[in-house]
Scaffold this motif. Structure first.
Motif, mmCIF file in Angstrom:
data_model
loop_
_atom_site.group_PDB
_atom_site.id
_atom_site.type_symbol
_atom_site.label_atom_id
_atom_site.label_comp_id
_atom_site.label_asym_id
_atom_site.label_seq_id
_atom_site.Cartn_x
_atom_site.Cartn_y
_atom_site.Cartn_z
ATOM 1 N N ASP A 111 -23.075 15.637 -16.581
ATOM 2 C CA ASP A 111 -23.170 14.534 -17.538
ATOM 3 C C ASP A 111 -24.495 13.829 -17.315
ATOM 4 N N CYS A 112 -25.179 13.516 -18.404
ATOM 5 C CA CYS A 112 -26.528 12.966 -18.318
ATOM 6 C C CYS A 112 -26.583 11.547 -18.868
ATOM 7 N N ILE A 113 -27.074 10.637 -18.047
ATOM 8 C CA ILE A 113 -27.310 9.261 -18.475
ATOM 9 C C ILE A 113 -28.797 9.149 -18.764
ATOM 10 N N VAL A 114 -29.133 8.978 -20.030
ATOM 11 C CA VAL A 114 -30.542 8.915 -20.433
ATOM 12 C C VAL A 114 -30.924 7.456 -20.661
ATOM 13 N N PHE A 115 -31.792 6.937 -19.780
ATOM 14 C CA PHE A 115 -32.331 5.590 -19.932
ATOM 15 C C PHE A 115 -33.658 5.673 -20.677
ATOM 16 N N GLY A 116 -33.854 4.758 -21.612
ATOM 17 C CA GLY A 116 -35.110 4.711 -22.346
ATOM 18 C C GLY A 116 -35.588 3.285 -22.515
ATOM 19 N N PHE A 117 -36.883 3.124 -22.692
ATOM 20 C CA PHE A 117 -37.470 1.802 -22.896
ATOM 21 C C PHE A 117 -38.359 1.867 -24.119
ATOM 22 N N ASP A 118 -38.164 0.916 -25.059
ATOM 23 C CA ASP A 118 -38.925 0.924 -26.301
ATOM 24 C C ASP A 118 -40.016 -0.138 -26.339
ATOM 25 N N GLY A 119 -40.262 -0.752 -25.185
ATOM 26 C CA GLY A 119 -41.252 -1.816 -25.110
ATOM 27 C C GLY A 119 -40.632 -3.195 -25.145
ATOM 28 N N ASN A 120 -39.363 -3.254 -25.576
ATOM 29 C CA ASN A 120 -38.657 -4.535 -25.671
ATOM 30 C C ASN A 120 -37.353 -4.582 -24.893
ATOM 31 N N ARG A 121 -36.638 -3.463 -24.831
ATOM 32 C CA ARG A 121 -35.338 -3.431 -24.165
ATOM 33 C C ARG A 121 -35.148 -2.111 -23.421
ATOM 34 N N LEU A 122 -34.412 -2.183 -22.304
ATOM 35 C CA LEU A 122 -33.959 -0.971 -21.641
ATOM 36 C C LEU A 122 -32.706 -0.516 -22.372
ATOM 37 N N LYS A 123 -32.651 0.767 -22.719
ATOM 38 C CA LYS A 123 -31.539 1.266 -23.525
ATOM 39 C C LYS A 123 -30.938 2.529 -22.914
ATOM 40 N N ILE A 124 -29.770 2.903 -23.452
ATOM 41 C CA ILE A 124 -29.085 4.115 -23.015
ATOM 42 C C ILE A 124 -28.760 4.950 -24.249
ATOM 43 N N LEU A 125 -28.896 6.266 -24.125
ATOM 44 C CA LEU A 125 -28.681 7.173 -25.245
ATOM 45 C C LEU A 125 -27.268 7.746 -25.200
ATOM 46 N N LEU A 126 -26.519 7.561 -26.291
ATOM 47 C CA LEU A 126 -25.136 8.036 -26.377
ATOM 48 C C LEU A 126 -24.963 8.914 -27.607
ATOM 49 N N ILE A 127 -23.892 9.726 -27.586
ATOM 50 C CA ILE A 127 -23.572 10.572 -28.737
ATOM 51 C C ILE A 127 -22.116 10.397 -29.124
ATOM 52 N N LYS A 128 -21.789 10.770 -30.360
ATOM 53 C CA LYS A 128 -20.401 10.795 -30.815
ATOM 54 C C LYS A 128 -19.792 12.138 -30.387
ATOM 55 N N ARG A 129 -18.668 12.073 -29.658
ATOM 56 C CA ARG A 129 -18.018 13.297 -29.193
ATOM 57 C C ARG A 129 -17.483 14.078 -30.391
ATOM 58 N N ASP A 165 -30.270 15.167 -35.094
ATOM 59 C CA ASP A 165 -29.300 14.373 -35.850
ATOM 60 C C ASP A 165 -27.892 14.957 -35.772
ATOM 61 N N ASN A 166 -27.773 16.211 -35.344
ATOM 62 C CA ASN A 166 -26.480 16.914 -35.362
ATOM 63 C C ASN A 166 -25.392 16.183 -34.595
ATOM 64 N N PHE A 167 -25.750 15.548 -33.484
ATOM 65 C CA PHE A 167 -24.743 14.942 -32.610
ATOM 66 C C PHE A 167 -24.759 13.416 -32.669
ATOM 67 N N LYS A 168 -25.445 12.875 -33.700
ATOM 68 C CA LYS A 168 -25.450 11.418 -33.926
ATOM 69 C C LYS A 168 -25.847 10.638 -32.670
ATOM 70 N N ALA A 169 -26.899 11.083 -32.022
ATOM 71 C CA ALA A 169 -27.400 10.379 -30.836
ATOM 72 C C ALA A 169 -27.933 9.009 -31.247
ATOM 73 N N HIS A 170 -27.598 8.000 -30.455
ATOM 74 C CA HIS A 170 -27.988 6.632 -30.811
ATOM 75 C C HIS A 170 -28.337 5.846 -29.557
ATOM 76 N N TRP A 171 -29.391 5.028 -29.648
ATOM 77 C CA TRP A 171 -29.805 4.176 -28.538
ATOM 78 C C TRP A 171 -29.074 2.832 -28.585
ATOM 79 N N PHE A 172 -28.530 2.413 -27.434
ATOM 80 C CA PHE A 172 -27.882 1.116 -27.302
ATOM 81 C C PHE A 172 -28.558 0.331 -26.179
ATOM 82 N N PRO A 173 -28.759 -0.992 -26.363
ATOM 83 C CA PRO A 173 -29.249 -1.813 -25.243
ATOM 84 C C PRO A 173 -28.312 -1.676 -24.053
ATOM 85 N N ILE A 174 -28.867 -1.608 -22.854
ATOM 86 C CA ILE A 174 -28.063 -1.357 -21.660
ATOM 87 C C ILE A 174 -27.011 -2.447 -21.434
#
Length: 235
Positions: free
Chosen positions: A16-34, A112-121
């Motif tokens: 299982d992979c926890i993907v952290f990302g930063f867009d210059g304003n917020r630290l975020k996490i990448l999630l998908i719809k199962r 886009d296939n798995f509806k990946a979306h960034w959420f603030p941590i």
């Protein structure tokens, strides 16, 4: 004669992979719809089973590539999750990895296939199974590594401002720094090289851009501890 192990409990091995990302304003996490049962349609980390001909790390890289299109990014194993009832279908051991990316660099790569979306941590939805626990442990590991390594620079673009760096540190350590103190302490680490360019997107005066001094950063990494709140709690 080749020996065989006696038959034991059959179980699956997953990553299982926890993907952290930063867009210059917020630290975020990448999630998908199962996309399948159980818990179909609910938010999940990116995961999959380890094939018999691959290592866990290779499986994690494959999963990220397949589900998001991300490739060649920072990836680190941080924990193995073994609770017997963690998966309701079959006994499954999951090896957790966290990844770090600059969101703006990879935003066009996401599938886009798995509806990946960034959420603030600090604002992501409830996740399936024990994935919330995984995220919490990955955050703790990220804090630990950030206390004595240059790992957070993996989340930043090649050039960045001090305010941008402060926002990232505040989100990672879940705290608030005094603006003047943070700037002074960060510059005193000698980890940064000041550039002539300025970012004027937020003010007319603007903020100078900096970049990481990769030539000398190893000898100055320990100075990051000056910035960390209660570093002894992490080390």
């Amino acid at each position: 004669m080749r020996k065989k192990y006696s038959v034991g409990t059959k179980m699956k091995v997953a990553v299982d992979c926890i993907v952290f990302g930063f867009d210059g304003n917020r630290l975020k996490i990448l999630l998908i719809k199962r996309g399948f049962q159980p818990e179909k349609g609910k938010w999940s980390l990116m995961g999959g089973f380890v094939n018999k001909d691959e290592s866990a790390e290779d499986a994690a890289k494959r999963v990220l590539k397949k589900l998001t299109g991300l490739d060649g990014i920072y990836l680190e194993q941080f924990h193995t999750f073994t609770r017997p009832d963690r998966d309701p279908v079959q006994r499954t051991i999951s090896i957790g990895y966290f990844a770090l990316i600059d969101i703006n660099k990879y935003k066009d790569s996401l599938h886009d296939n798995f509806k990946a979306h960034w959420f603030p941590i600090k604002e992501f939805p409830s996740l399936i199974f024990d994935h919330n626990e995984m995220v919490m442990m990955a955050q703790n590991r990220l804090q630990y590594k950030a206390a004595s390594h240059s790992i957070l620079f993996e989340l930043l673009p090649e050039k960045f401002t001090i305010p941008m760096l402060q926002t990232l540190f505040e989100d990672v350590f879940n705290t608030v720094f005094d603006k003047g103190n943070f700037s002074r302490k960060m510059l005193s680490t000698n980890l940064l090289i000041k550039l002539k360019e300025k970012d004027k997107s937020n003010s007319k005066k603007g903020a100078f851009y900096y970049k990481l001094d990769r030539k000398h950063y190893q000898q100055n990494l320990h100075k990051i501890l000056k910035l960390v709140p209660n570093p002894n709690d992490l080390l």
